[in-house]
Design a protein around this motif. Structure first.
Motif, short mmCIF file in Angstrom:
data_model
loop_
_atom_site.label_atom_id
_atom_site.label_comp_id
_atom_site.label_asym_id
_atom_site.label_seq_id
_atom_site.Cartn_x
_atom_site.Cartn_y
_atom_site.Cartn_z
N TYR A 50 14.74 1.74 -6.07
CA TYR A 50 16.28 1.68 -5.96
C TYR A 50 16.59 0.14 -5.95
O TYR A 50 17.78 -0.11 -6.90
CB TYR A 50 16.69 2.32 -4.93
CG TYR A 50 16.61 1.48 -3.43
CD1 TYR A 50 17.63 0.72 -3.12
CD2 TYR A 50 15.30 1.47 -2.90
CE1 TYR A 50 17.47 -0.25 -1.89
CE2 TYR A 50 15.41 0.80 -1.90
CZ TYR A 50 16.30 0.06 -1.30
OH TYR A 50 16.27 -0.73 -0.03
N ASP A 51 15.72 -0.80 -5.52
CA ASP A 51 16.26 -2.10 -5.37
C ASP A 51 15.28 -3.05 -6.43
O ASP A 51 15.08 -4.10 -5.97
CB ASP A 51 16.42 -2.57 -4.18
CG ASP A 51 14.74 -2.62 -3.45
OD1 ASP A 51 13.91 -2.01 -3.97
OD2 ASP A 51 14.63 -3.12 -2.48
N GLY A 52 14.74 -2.26 -7.42
CA GLY A 52 13.96 -3.15 -8.47
C GLY A 52 12.73 -2.73 -8.47
O GLY A 52 12.21 -1.67 -7.83
N PRO A 53 11.57 -3.46 -9.21
CA PRO A 53 10.46 -2.94 -9.53
C PRO A 53 9.52 -3.07 -8.25
O PRO A 53 9.91 -3.76 -7.43
CB PRO A 53 9.92 -4.08 -10.64
CG PRO A 53 11.09 -4.44 -11.21
CD PRO A 53 12.20 -4.46 -10.31
N LYS A 54 8.43 -2.38 -8.29
CA LYS A 54 7.56 -2.25 -7.18
C LYS A 54 5.93 -2.23 -7.65
O LYS A 54 5.76 -1.79 -8.65
CB LYS A 54 7.65 -1.02 -6.37
CG LYS A 54 8.81 -0.89 -5.66
CD LYS A 54 8.81 -1.41 -4.24
CE LYS A 54 10.10 -1.82 -3.47
NZ LYS A 54 11.20 -2.03 -4.13
N ARG A 55 5.30 -3.06 -6.88
CA ARG A 55 3.82 -3.40 -7.15
C ARG A 55 2.98 -2.43 -5.83
O ARG A 55 3.36 -2.82 -4.86
CB ARG A 55 3.25 -4.69 -6.99
CG ARG A 55 3.99 -5.51 -8.06
CD ARG A 55 3.40 -6.95 -7.91
NE ARG A 55 3.52 -7.83 -9.05
CZ ARG A 55 4.53 -8.52 -9.38
NH1 ARG A 55 5.42 -8.48 -8.53
NH2 ARG A 55 4.79 -9.24 -10.21
N GLY A 87 10.06 13.37 -13.89
CA GLY A 87 11.50 13.62 -13.55
C GLY A 87 12.21 12.41 -12.96
O GLY A 87 13.37 12.67 -12.34
N GLY A 88 11.46 11.56 -12.97
CA GLY A 88 12.38 10.11 -12.87
C GLY A 88 13.13 9.42 -13.72
O GLY A 88 13.22 9.85 -14.86
N LYS A 89 14.01 8.23 -13.29
CA LYS A 89 14.77 7.53 -14.09
C LYS A 89 13.95 6.74 -15.17
O LYS A 89 13.06 6.01 -14.29
CB LYS A 89 15.79 6.97 -13.38
CG LYS A 89 16.67 6.10 -14.14
CD LYS A 89 18.03 5.64 -13.37
CE LYS A 89 18.61 4.64 -13.95
NZ LYS A 89 18.32 3.31 -13.53
N GLN A 129 0.87 -1.18 0.07
CA GLN A 129 -0.01 0.02 -0.12
C GLN A 129 0.79 1.05 0.08
O GLN A 129 1.93 1.20 0.57
CB GLN A 129 -0.89 -0.04 1.10
CG GLN A 129 -1.98 1.17 1.19
CD GLN A 129 -2.69 1.11 2.40
OE1 GLN A 129 -3.83 1.96 2.38
NE2 GLN A 129 -2.60 0.42 3.24
N ILE A 130 0.25 2.28 -0.70
CA ILE A 130 1.02 3.52 -0.55
C ILE A 130 -0.25 4.74 -0.26
O ILE A 130 -1.16 4.67 -0.89
CB ILE A 130 1.80 3.85 -1.92
CG1 ILE A 130 2.62 4.98 -1.82
CG2 ILE A 130 1.00 3.97 -3.02
CD1 ILE A 130 3.48 5.43 -2.95
N ILE A 156 9.34 8.25 -7.16
CA ILE A 156 10.38 8.87 -7.74
C ILE A 156 11.20 9.88 -6.21
O ILE A 156 12.17 9.69 -6.29
CB ILE A 156 10.26 10.14 -8.95
CG1 ILE A 156 9.57 9.35 -10.01
CG2 ILE A 156 11.26 10.82 -8.87
CD1 ILE A 156 9.21 10.30 -11.15
N GLU A 157 10.11 10.20 -5.60
CA GLU A 157 10.80 11.28 -4.59
C GLU A 157 11.47 10.56 -3.44
O GLU A 157 12.50 10.84 -3.06
CB GLU A 157 9.56 12.19 -4.03
CG GLU A 157 9.79 13.07 -3.36
CD GLU A 157 8.76 14.09 -2.81
OE1 GLU A 157 7.79 14.04 -3.76
OE2 GLU A 157 8.80 14.75 -1.74
N HIS A 158 10.75 9.12 -3.35
CA HIS A 158 11.60 8.32 -2.14
C HIS A 158 12.25 7.20 -2.71
O HIS A 158 12.58 6.34 -2.18
CB HIS A 158 10.38 7.79 -1.44
CG HIS A 158 9.75 9.01 -0.89
ND1 HIS A 158 10.14 9.67 0.22
CD2 HIS A 158 8.44 9.59 -1.00
CE1 HIS A 158 9.08 10.65 0.66
NE2 HIS A 158 8.07 10.47 -0.19
#
Ligand code: HAM
Length: 435
Positions: free
Chosen positions: A101-106, A297-299, A41-42, A95-97
């Protein structure tokens, strides 16, 4: 003298207690499904910088042009907007957080969104979305999994009639070539276009294909089709998705005119529709949006997602009579006299300590009312048991345990229980009733 009433805002709804069990049911089924697919969750704020949506959703979309609730921050003059959707904000936060960094996220979210559309059945100024965003996944398997998950949610809720429509929007260059030919075609027919179509002709001609105006249907059907402009890779992605859907027995229809109302999509787009809700029959929609992360603005990283409108989903459940079983409380505490009230409050806490749901009798005038009127309330509460404490029970350090439904022998059975054994007696009664 009482004051004039203040009404709620048009197009914004109260969720009343009678509807709460249905909303909770949907949320509970959704949460367990999201867990089953590895989603986390986000929660992002309801207000974001207006620029996020302008850049993310697209300047020439209906949402950004006319539907956003925007205002200026009093302190610093910043332009802010109540979020009209959840994707741009979830991506902004990722992007902000640096979530990737360690791979894809769901990721998943639930919450109110705001759009200033003309309110009608199923279309509100404030509405709830349940959304999922799979960030960093490129293959058609990610698109397919989101569709499978949505299908599973509908099935788990008992909904079977929803229809899946899919399309491919290809890549930007493919859309550009198609757009050029489409504009040339529409320009030959400007006299037949309606005002909306004329306005969109040069800004967002793909949306002209999406028109609901029946008079334009023939014109639109004969227009150049984006499908004919897709390159090999785009076609392979779309075919890959289709074979995965087939392998999982998910029926679908290709709708060449499905373009969606947000500009961030590429390749796959899809919607789940029903004809049971009138004009607002799209219950869920989504697709792939590979350009978005870099755009805000993200990679650069591929992504796809989906959001469903919960009011529409709930309306459909009601329409189909797919309502969850009502859950009453376990125990209703009936009491009379000061000492009994104090004792009942203590015993109610002990019952709750043991995990039971308890309603403590209270009244508007601060009194308790007669035993008879309290028992009526106890019956209406749906409780399985009433615990009754009066002067006699106080004198005997006891409580009466009365069955309000079956269980504990026949309905209406009542027995005296020592106060310090009440919790065990109630639990035993529940256990023997379930055997
Ligand atoms: P959307 O199609 O704009 O997509 O909205 C998704 C769903 O929200 C719709 O299918 C509909 O059920 C519901 N909805 C939209 N507007 C209203 C309204 N005014 N009143 C009631 N319900 C409404 C998106 O928002 C994308 N962010 C979906 C997505 C996620 N794409 C990728 N990831």
């Amino acid at each position: 003298m009482s004051q004039e009433k203040i009404a709620g805002i048009r197009g914004m709804n109260d969720m009343l207690p009678a509807e709460a069990p249905l909303w909770e049911h949907v949320e509970q089924v959704a949460r367990s499904m999201l867990r089953a697919y590895g989603y986390q969750q986000i929660r992002t704020p309801i207000v974001e910088n207006t620029q996020l949506f302008k850049r993310g959703i697209g300047e020439v979309t209906d949402i950004v042009e006319k539907e956003m609730y925007s205002f200026e921050d009093r302190l610093n003059g910043e332009q802010l907007t109540l979020r009209p959707e959840g994707t741009a904000a979830a991506v902004r936060s990722a992007i902000e957080h640096n979530l990737l960094y360690d791979g894809p996220k769901r990721l998943w979210y639930i919450g109110p969104m705001f759009r200033h559309e003309r309110p009608q059945r199923g279309r509100y100024h404030q509405f709830y979305q349940l959304g999922v965003e799979a960030l960093g996944f490129a293959g058609p398997d990610a698109d397919a999994e989101i569709i499978l998950m949505c299908h599973r949610l509908f099935t788990d809720l008992g909904l079977i009639g929803l229809k899946l429509e899919i399309n491919s929007l290809g890549q930007a260059e493919e859309r550009a070539a198609h757009r050029k030919d489409l504009i040339a075609y529409l320009e030959q027919h400007t006299d037949k276009l309606d005002e909306d179509a004329r306005r969109r002709l040069h800004t967002n001609p793909l949306r002209v294909l999406d028109t609901k105006n029946l008079a334009l249907q023939d014109l639109v059907s004969a227009a150049p089709r984006l499908a004919d402009y897709l390159g090999e890779e785009s076609r392979a992605h779309f075919e890959g998705l289709q074979s995965l859907l087939k392998a999982n027995n998910i029926p679908y229809k290709i709708n060449h005119r499905l373009v969606r109302g947000l500009d961030y999509y590429n390749l796959t787009v899809f919607e789940w529709v029903t004809d049971k809700l009138g004009a607002q029959g799209t219950v869920a929609g989504g697709g792939r949006y590979d350009p978005l992360i870099a755009q805000i603005g993200g990679k650069s990283a591929p992504a796809c997602g989906l959001a469903m409108g919960l009011e529409r989903l709930i309306e459909l459940l009601k329409e189909e009579n797919l309502l969850p079983e009502e859950e009453g409380c376990d125990v209703y505490m009936v009491h009379q006299g000061e000492a009994a009230r104090a004792q009942a409050l203590i015993l109610a806490e002990r019952l709750r300590d043991a995990g039971l749901n308890v309603i403590f009798h209270s009244t508007a005038d601060g009194g308790s009312g007669s035993f008879k009127s309290q028992m009526k309330k106890a019956d209406a509460s749906g409780a399985a048991y009433a615990v009754i404490i009066g002067e006699d029970e106080i004198a005997a350090s006891a409580a009466q345990l009365k069955s309000l439904r079956g269980g504990e022998g026949a309905e209406g059975q009542q027995r005296s229980v020592p106060a310090d054994q009440l919790v065990e007696a109630v639990i035993d009664a529940f256990v023997s009733a379930s055997e």
